[in-house]
Design a protein around this motif. Structure first.
Motif, short mmCIF file in Angstrom:
data_model
loop_
_atom_site.label_atom_id
_atom_site.label_comp_id
_atom_site.label_asym_id
_atom_site.label_seq_id
_atom_site.Cartn_x
_atom_site.Cartn_y
_atom_site.Cartn_z
N LEU A 62 0.83 -1.20 0.00
CA LEU A 62 0.00 0.00 0.00
C LEU A 62 0.87 1.25 0.00
CD1 LEU A 62 -2.87 1.27 0.36
CD2 LEU A 62 -2.42 1.22 2.81
N ALA A 63 1.89 1.27 0.84
CA ALA A 63 2.76 2.45 0.94
C ALA A 63 3.49 2.71 -0.38
CB ALA A 63 3.76 2.26 2.07
N VAL A 65 2.70 1.73 -3.50
CA VAL A 65 1.80 2.10 -4.61
C VAL A 65 1.31 3.55 -4.46
CG1 VAL A 65 -0.47 1.65 -5.61
CG2 VAL A 65 1.08 -0.24 -5.15
N LEU A 66 0.83 3.90 -3.28
CA LEU A 66 0.30 5.25 -3.10
C LEU A 66 1.39 6.32 -3.15
CD1 LEU A 66 -2.47 4.66 -0.42
CD2 LEU A 66 -2.72 4.93 -2.88
N SER A 67 2.55 6.04 -2.56
CA SER A 67 3.61 7.04 -2.60
C SER A 67 4.21 7.16 -4.01
CB SER A 67 4.69 6.72 -1.57
OG SER A 67 5.35 5.52 -1.89
N ALA A 69 2.57 6.86 -6.79
CA ALA A 69 1.63 7.71 -7.53
C ALA A 69 1.82 9.18 -7.16
CB ALA A 69 0.20 7.27 -7.26
N THR A 70 2.06 9.43 -5.89
CA THR A 70 2.29 10.82 -5.45
C THR A 70 3.59 11.35 -6.03
OG1 THR A 70 1.10 10.36 -3.41
CG2 THR A 70 2.47 12.32 -3.44
N ALA A 81 3.68 11.36 1.65
CA ALA A 81 2.73 10.31 1.26
C ALA A 81 3.20 8.95 1.74
CB ALA A 81 2.53 10.31 -0.25
N THR A 85 1.00 6.79 4.31
CA THR A 85 0.47 5.48 3.93
C THR A 85 0.94 4.38 4.88
OG1 THR A 85 2.23 5.24 2.29
CG2 THR A 85 0.09 6.00 1.50
#
Length: 138
Positions: A62-63, A65-67, A69-70, A81, A85
């Protein structure tokens, strides 16, 4: 002295705990909350205890993927981010999981899907009851 139940009440407001009423097992399907699954597509069901490794993989995935994207769109907030996350990931830590193996409809084959995840002993018992009911249906 602070009451230990204050933390449980706060978590209870943020996260909904599973109860037996959240699961409906019929002759044709399984309902988990608003989601419905046909029994003809379910091959097996099991309750699994999640360890630290399972949760760590979920948190790191999760960390990243979301970071990522950021970092791609707003690079100056990438580290913020990533840290955020990780905090969100730790809040999603679970101990038990009710999962089902679904029959593959294409060349990818059969696959496991988590139907519900929980933390408490009551939820674990509810998951075991649902597993037993589904095994009796088959």
């Amino acid at each position: 002295m602070r009451n230990n139940n204050d933390g449980k009440r706060l978590v209870g407001r943020i996260r909904k705990y599973y109860k037996a009423d959240d699961f409906q097992v019929t002759a044709s399907g399984l309902s988990v909350g608003k989601d419905c699954y046909r029994l003809s597509k379910i091959k097996r069901v099991e309750v699994r205890k999640l360890g630290w490794r399972d949760n760590a993989v979920n948190i790191v995935s999760l960390a990243l993927v979301l970071s990522a994207a950021t970092w791609a769109f707003v690079p100056q907030f990438g580290f913020i981010a990533l840290a955020l996350t990780f905090v969100i990931g730790f809040s999603c830590w679970r101990k038990h999981e009710l999962r089902a193996e679904f029959i593959g409809t294409d060349e990818t084959g059969d696959h496991w899907v988590a139907l519900a995840r929980g933390c408490t002993k009551k939820e674990y018992q509810v998951f075991k009851d649902v597993e037993l009911a589904l095994r009796n249906q088959k």
